[in-house]
Design an enzyme around this catalytic site. Structure first.
Site, PDB file in Angstrom:
ATOM      1  N   TYR A 301       0.843  -1.196   0.000  1.00  0.00           N
ATOM      2  CA  TYR A 301       0.000   0.000   0.000  1.00  0.00           C
ATOM      3  C   TYR A 301       0.883   1.254   0.000  1.00  0.00           C
ATOM      4  O   TYR A 301       1.959   1.290   0.593  1.00  0.00           O
ATOM      5  CB  TYR A 301      -0.966   0.024   1.196  1.00  0.00           C
ATOM      6  CG  TYR A 301      -0.326   0.067   2.567  1.00  0.00           C
ATOM      7  CD1 TYR A 301      -0.010   1.269   3.180  1.00  0.00           C
ATOM      8  CD2 TYR A 301      -0.056  -1.126   3.272  1.00  0.00           C
ATOM      9  CE1 TYR A 301       0.550   1.310   4.440  1.00  0.00           C
ATOM     10  CE2 TYR A 301       0.518  -1.084   4.538  1.00  0.00           C
ATOM     11  CZ  TYR A 301       0.822   0.136   5.119  1.00  0.00           C
ATOM     12  OH  TYR A 301       1.394   0.185   6.364  1.00  0.00           O
ATOM     13  N   GLY A 316       7.323   3.815  13.264  1.00  0.00           N
ATOM     14  CA  GLY A 316       6.240   3.993  12.296  1.00  0.00           C
ATOM     15  C   GLY A 316       4.842   3.805  12.856  1.00  0.00           C
ATOM     16  O   GLY A 316       3.868   3.823  12.100  1.00  0.00           O
ATOM     17  N   HIS A 320      -4.641   6.172  14.891  1.00  0.00           N
ATOM     18  CA  HIS A 320      -5.285   6.976  13.858  1.00  0.00           C
ATOM     19  C   HIS A 320      -6.634   6.373  13.450  1.00  0.00           C
ATOM     20  O   HIS A 320      -6.939   5.205  13.726  1.00  0.00           O
ATOM     21  CB  HIS A 320      -4.380   7.108  12.628  1.00  0.00           C
ATOM     22  CG  HIS A 320      -4.076   5.814  11.926  1.00  0.00           C
ATOM     23  ND1 HIS A 320      -4.964   5.188  11.084  1.00  0.00           N
ATOM     24  CD2 HIS A 320      -2.959   5.031  11.947  1.00  0.00           C
ATOM     25  CE1 HIS A 320      -4.422   4.089  10.598  1.00  0.00           C
ATOM     26  NE2 HIS A 320      -3.201   3.964  11.123  1.00  0.00           N
ATOM     27  N   CYS A 338      -0.039  -0.173  13.615  1.00  0.00           N
ATOM     28  CA  CYS A 338      -0.720   1.004  14.156  1.00  0.00           C
ATOM     29  C   CYS A 338      -1.936   0.588  14.986  1.00  0.00           C
ATOM     30  O   CYS A 338      -2.392  -0.561  14.927  1.00  0.00           O
ATOM     31  CB  CYS A 338      -1.170   1.917  13.021  1.00  0.00           C
ATOM     32  SG  CYS A 338       0.190   2.765  12.181  1.00  0.00           S
ATOM     33  N   ASN A 340      -5.670   1.183  15.146  1.00  0.00           N
ATOM     34  CA  ASN A 340      -6.786   1.679  14.336  1.00  0.00           C
ATOM     35  C   ASN A 340      -7.984   2.008  15.212  1.00  0.00           C
ATOM     36  O   ASN A 340      -8.349   1.230  16.103  1.00  0.00           O
ATOM     37  CB  ASN A 340      -7.206   0.626  13.311  1.00  0.00           C
ATOM     38  CG  ASN A 340      -6.187   0.414  12.191  1.00  0.00           C
ATOM     39  OD1 ASN A 340      -6.425  -0.381  11.278  1.00  0.00           O
ATOM     40  ND2 ASN A 340      -5.057   1.097  12.237  1.00  0.00           N
TER      41      ASN A 340
END
Length: 392
Positions: A301, A316, A320, A338, A340
């Site tokens: 991606y 990284g 979010h 991450c 989510n």
């Protein structure tokens, strides 16, 4: 008989006259010539002016004050000027026996003295001369973070960063100051040759005011490299807010002053792939970005735009919005590391967050990911203190 006495007396009188004449002549009784008369020596003034640095000195430190002093008298005027004629500011003491500069000097400059005094004998004395300051092999910039007037979270470290390598770490650390409005135990620790951080043993107390001084102008950072200027900062720690995520629970909890105030469903890094796990450890909110672009060619991606992103690792990881992953949020972990969140929850948390808020991750198979510049809370207190160049 009468005539012979008369002759004797006359002869005696003649001898006395000769002796008298000899006594009034230019011959000493010991037979030597008389020394010529000498003029009287002039009386030297009793006052004496001295300086530090001395007249003619070179390589003078720019940090030390310039002093002009007089003994047995009072200073009438003192000027210390640079090559452009600009005066170095300074003040006299109460009895005008000393003058001290009140500003730092410039690197590689020539300064000129012009000082006068009147002695206790009312005789004037003067002093003139020059000295030169040290010439750095290189000058470098220094920065301090947080900056002035910032309001930060309770885990925010203080970072002093250098644009060149520092080898004289102990001397540099001695010149760093940190004052707090409440008593806090903490320590400086070097993360690299270009960064030294201060962190408290525990999180900062809420509301504490912190003043930092990097008083490094004029100090050799190593190899003849000197700081261009001192740097200071004054900032405040905000409320105590901590994010806690136990990754198997799929929940992001927010605590204020130790009390849970929010609970958001989340999806964390994919459990089955350790390279995609959200790493364990205590991190901090490093930045807040209304929009963040994500690229990871390895996982196929690029240019993915996500909202309300709070970065917490230079590896990284972010917290979010990922509304596209709503089906997994609160149920399964399938991200690339991450955290989510649903869009409304991401916005709600974003609005409450401060840079420097702690983010505590547990439950993952992936251990702490240590990056060189933000890793202050990833080591224990003893290990952190060992990073100080002044460790006992």
């Amino acid at each position: 008989m009468i005539e012979r006495r008369t002759v004797f007396k006359a002869t005696l009188a003649s001898g006395v006259a000769a002796l008298a004449a000899a006594c009034t002549g230019d011959v000493h009784l010991n037979g030597g010539a008389a020394a010529p008369a000498q003029p009287p020596k002039p009386v030297e003034p009793v006052a004496k002016i001295t300086t530090e640095p001395a007249v003619g000195a070179g390589g003078v430190s720019v940090r030390d004050p310039v002093t002009v002093k007089v003994t047995a008298g009072k200073l009438t005027d003192v000027k210390v000027t640079n090559a452009e004629g600009k005066e170095v500011p300074g003040t006299f003491n109460a009895d005008r026996t000393a003058w001290t500069s009140s500003d730092v000097l410039g690197y590689d400059r020539t300064y000129t003295y012009a000082a006068g005094a009147t002695g206790d004998d009312n005789k004037p004395v003067q002093l003139t001369g020059t000295f030169t300051t040290l010439k750095p092999a290189q000058q470098t910039r220094i920065s301090v973070n947080p900056s002035d007037d910032a309001r930060v979270g309770v885990a925010m470290p203080v970072s002093v960063k250098f644009a060149a390598d520092v080898t004289n770490k102990a001397e540099v650390e001695k010149a760093l100051t940190l004052k707090t409005s409440k008593t806090v135990e903490g320590s400086w620790g070097w993360l690299s040759s270009r960064q030294v951080d201060f962190r408290p043993k525990e999180y900062w107390p809420a509301g504490v005011e912190i003043t930092v001084g990097a008083h490094l102008y004029g100090i050799d950072l190593g190899g003849g490299t000197y700081a261009k200027a001192d740097v200071t900062s004054k900032f405040t720690v905000g409320r105590n807010q901590v994010v806690k995520i136990h990754t198997p629970d799929h929940v992001m909890n927010v605590y204020r002053d130790g009390r849970q105030v929010k609970s958001y469903p989340c999806s964390n890094g994919l459990d089955s792939d350790i390279d995609r796990n959200t790493p364990n450890g205590t991190y901090i909110v490093m930045s807040k970005e209304p929009h963040a672009i994500f690229d990871n060619a390895r996982y196929g991606y690029t240019n993915v735009d996500k909202k309300w992103a709070c970065r917490f690792s230079n590896h990284g990881e972010y917290m979010h919005e990922n509304q596209d992953n709503a089906a997994a949020i609160g149920k399964t972990n399938n991200s690339h590391g991450c955290v989510n969140l649903l869009e409304a929850d991401a916005k709600d948390y974003y609005d409450s967050a401060l840079v420097g808020d702690p983010v505590e991750i547990t439950g993952s198979r992936l251990g702490p990911v240590v990056t060189s510049d933000v890793m202050d809370w990833l080591v224990d207190w003893s290990s952190w203190k060992s990073r100080s160049a002044l460790k006992s």
